[in-house]
Design a protein around this motif. Structure first.
Motif, mmCIF file in Angstrom:
data_model
loop_
_atom_site.group_PDB
_atom_site.id
_atom_site.type_symbol
_atom_site.label_atom_id
_atom_site.label_comp_id
_atom_site.label_asym_id
_atom_site.label_seq_id
_atom_site.Cartn_x
_atom_site.Cartn_y
_atom_site.Cartn_z
ATOM 1 N N VAL A 221 0.727 -1.375 0.113
ATOM 2 C CA VAL A 221 -0.066 -0.589 0.077
ATOM 3 C C VAL A 221 1.135 1.051 0.458
ATOM 4 O O VAL A 221 0.854 2.345 -0.781
ATOM 5 N N ASP A 222 2.157 1.078 0.832
ATOM 6 C CA ASP A 222 2.868 2.667 1.351
ATOM 7 C C ASP A 222 3.249 2.786 -0.752
ATOM 8 O O ASP A 222 3.526 3.830 -0.609
ATOM 9 N N ALA A 223 3.073 1.999 -1.500
ATOM 10 C CA ALA A 223 4.425 1.822 -3.196
ATOM 11 C C ALA A 223 3.265 2.212 -3.936
ATOM 12 O O ALA A 223 3.602 2.955 -4.957
ATOM 13 N N GLY A 224 1.891 1.494 -3.428
ATOM 14 C CA GLY A 224 1.110 1.666 -4.349
ATOM 15 C C GLY A 224 1.461 0.673 -5.304
ATOM 16 O O GLY A 224 0.832 1.040 -6.845
ATOM 17 N N VAL A 225 1.475 -0.466 -5.129
ATOM 18 C CA VAL A 225 1.331 -1.545 -5.760
ATOM 19 C C VAL A 225 0.696 -2.433 -5.498
ATOM 20 O O VAL A 225 0.764 -3.152 -4.546
ATOM 21 N N ILE A 226 0.328 -3.127 -6.808
ATOM 22 C CA ILE A 226 -0.055 -4.550 -6.545
ATOM 23 C C ILE A 226 -0.151 -5.643 -7.629
ATOM 24 O O ILE A 226 0.936 -5.170 -8.110
ATOM 25 N N GLY A 227 -0.316 -6.604 -6.409
ATOM 26 C CA GLY A 227 -0.373 -7.773 -7.862
ATOM 27 C C GLY A 227 -1.361 -8.979 -7.587
ATOM 28 O O GLY A 227 -2.200 -9.462 -6.860
ATOM 29 N N ALA A 228 -1.805 -9.591 -8.224
ATOM 30 C CA ALA A 228 -2.708 -11.114 -9.036
ATOM 31 C C ALA A 228 -1.586 -12.849 -9.333
ATOM 32 O O ALA A 228 -1.701 -11.751 -10.437
ATOM 33 N N ALA A 229 -1.397 -13.528 -8.907
ATOM 34 C CA ALA A 229 -1.562 -13.887 -9.896
ATOM 35 C C ALA A 229 -2.305 -15.662 -9.519
ATOM 36 O O ALA A 229 -2.960 -15.722 -7.798
ATOM 37 N N HIS A 230 -1.815 -16.384 -10.290
ATOM 38 C CA HIS A 230 -2.726 -17.798 -10.529
ATOM 39 C C HIS A 230 -1.834 -19.359 -9.556
ATOM 40 O O HIS A 230 -1.157 -18.929 -10.947
ATOM 41 N N ALA A 231 -2.218 -19.543 -8.922
ATOM 42 C CA ALA A 231 -0.864 -20.333 -8.533
ATOM 43 C C ALA A 231 -1.475 -21.990 -7.857
ATOM 44 O O ALA A 231 -2.059 -21.770 -7.499
ATOM 45 N N GLY A 232 -1.772 -22.687 -9.511
ATOM 46 C CA GLY A 232 -1.609 -24.458 -9.284
ATOM 47 C C GLY A 232 -0.975 -25.247 -9.329
ATOM 48 O O GLY A 232 0.036 -24.206 -9.041
ATOM 49 N N TRP A 233 -0.591 -26.144 -8.676
ATOM 50 C CA TRP A 233 0.605 -26.554 -8.500
ATOM 51 C C TRP A 233 1.653 -27.204 -9.530
ATOM 52 O O TRP A 233 2.308 -26.329 -9.070
ATOM 53 N N LYS A 234 1.578 -26.532 -10.367
ATOM 54 C CA LYS A 234 2.855 -26.054 -11.885
ATOM 55 C C LYS A 234 3.105 -24.562 -11.058
ATOM 56 O O LYS A 234 4.512 -24.887 -11.496
ATOM 57 N N GLY A 235 2.747 -23.771 -11.261
ATOM 58 C CA GLY A 235 3.094 -21.902 -11.539
ATOM 59 C C GLY A 235 3.462 -22.973 -10.030
ATOM 60 O O GLY A 235 4.355 -21.412 -10.094
ATOM 61 N N ALA A 236 2.739 -22.368 -8.623
ATOM 62 C CA ALA A 236 3.078 -22.927 -7.356
ATOM 63 C C ALA A 236 4.636 -23.521 -7.681
ATOM 64 O O ALA A 236 5.907 -22.466 -7.228
ATOM 65 N N ILE A 237 4.947 -24.575 -7.844
ATOM 66 C CA ILE A 237 6.506 -24.226 -7.776
ATOM 67 C C ILE A 237 7.444 -24.221 -8.464
ATOM 68 O O ILE A 237 8.635 -24.109 -8.021
ATOM 69 N N GLY A 238 6.806 -23.814 -9.887
ATOM 70 C CA GLY A 238 7.603 -23.121 -10.802
ATOM 71 C C GLY A 238 7.904 -21.568 -10.366
ATOM 72 O O GLY A 238 9.013 -20.909 -10.762
ATOM 73 N N GLY A 239 6.905 -21.011 -9.318
ATOM 74 C CA GLY A 239 7.828 -19.929 -8.594
ATOM 75 C C GLY A 239 6.740 -18.683 -9.162
ATOM 76 O O GLY A 239 7.771 -17.691 -9.276
ATOM 77 N N VAL A 240 5.710 -19.063 -9.518
ATOM 78 C CA VAL A 240 4.866 -17.608 -10.441
ATOM 79 C C VAL A 240 4.811 -16.711 -8.950
ATOM 80 O O VAL A 240 4.962 -15.967 -9.279
ATOM 81 N N THR A 241 5.134 -17.556 -7.518
ATOM 82 C CA THR A 241 4.745 -15.849 -6.180
ATOM 83 C C THR A 241 6.132 -15.211 -6.327
ATOM 84 O O THR A 241 6.108 -14.264 -6.086
ATOM 85 N N ASP A 242 7.169 -15.547 -6.230
ATOM 86 C CA ASP A 242 8.021 -15.113 -6.784
ATOM 87 C C ASP A 242 8.502 -14.684 -7.306
ATOM 88 O O ASP A 242 8.422 -13.360 -7.011
ATOM 89 N N ALA A 243 8.134 -14.855 -8.750
ATOM 90 C CA ALA A 243 8.536 -13.969 -10.019
ATOM 91 C C ALA A 243 7.138 -12.905 -9.903
ATOM 92 O O ALA A 243 7.781 -11.886 -10.622
#
Length: 253
Positions: free
Chosen positions: A116-138
């Motif tokens: 909130v302080d930076a005014g930056v938001i994100g949204a991610a779709h984390a199925g098992w493939k994306g989760a283990i691949g690192g979609v949240t880290d990206a």
């Protein structure tokens, strides 16, 4: 029936909501607020449901979604694009007011992020493939590129399939343990030859390990709560030829 919007105190500084299947105009197998452009639903019903979903969370914003492919690609939209021009990706980040980032799910984990302080938001779709691949880290890295700081980021894991509902085989477990032996903790024994996987717990651990300041798991099981959420696995077990998708939204104020 009114639209079911689940919000989290961790994201109080931004407009957001994890929506379910209630309050839409679709009928039949996907009855309710089906927002899936890839379903066999009437396109006019899907368009109306997407309009209603946006109106329930950020009525003055433009909806931005992506063509989700179970990967780790992150896009940074400056403006909204047409639905038929959605780029292939599984996460979005922005610092632009007026854009509502949307992620579609039907058992996979939606994750909403905000500094909130930076005014930056994100949204991610984390199925098992994306989760283990690192979609949240990206997603976190992409947010930092816009001025966010990971220790200031709040992240919420929304409605998804819970461990009690997520039966997998030994080969699935082996993929995770091969990456990190500590991933063994996200599996418990099920019926003979099978185990149960804790997807939301795994995603939350990835977020915490990445240094995210605050993490919450809503703990809503999409397979079990059939009147509230769509579920790909539930539809598959029932032998149904189609399934609906719900949406999770986040927008700057």
């Amino acid at each position: 029936m009114s639209i079911d919007v689940v919000a989290s105190p961790l994201l109080d500084g931004v407009r957001h909501g994890f929506l379910g299947r209630q309050g839409g105009v679709s009928t039949g197998l996907v009855a309710g607020l089906n927002v899936g452009l890839g379903s066999a639903d009437d396109p006019l019903a899907v368009a109306e449901n997407r309009r209603r979903a946006l109106a329930a969370v950020a009525p003055d914003a433009a909806l931005v979604t992506v063509f989700q492919v179970h990967g780790i690609e992150v896009v940074t939209p400056d403006t909204a694009w047409p639905d038929d021009a959605r780029p292939p990706a599984d996460a979005l980040v922005t610092d632009r007011p007026g854009l509502a980032l949307g992620i579609l799910t039907a058992d996979c984990a939606p994750v909403l992020f905000a500094d909130v302080d930076a005014g930056v938001i994100g949204a991610a779709h984390a199925g098992w493939k994306g989760a283990i691949g690192g979609v949240t880290d990206a997603t976190i890295t992409a947010m930092e590129g816009l001025g966010a700081r990971r220790d200031r980021i709040s992240a919420v894991v929304g409605p998804c399939i819970a461990q009690a509902s997520y039966e997998i085989d030994e080969g699935f477990r082996a993929r995770f343990v091969a990456v990190d032996i500590d991933n063994e903790r996200f599996f418990v024994a099920g019926r003979p030859g099978h185990m149960q996987f804790d997807l939301p717990g795994y995603v939350a651990q990835r977020l915490s390990a990445a240094g995210v300041g605050r993490v919450e798991v809503l703990g809503l099981d999409t397979l079990e709560l059939d009147s509230r959420f769509y579920s790909f696995r539930r539809a598959t077990l029932a032998g149904e030829p189609d399934y609906g998708r719900q949406i999770s939204l986040i927008a700057l104020r």
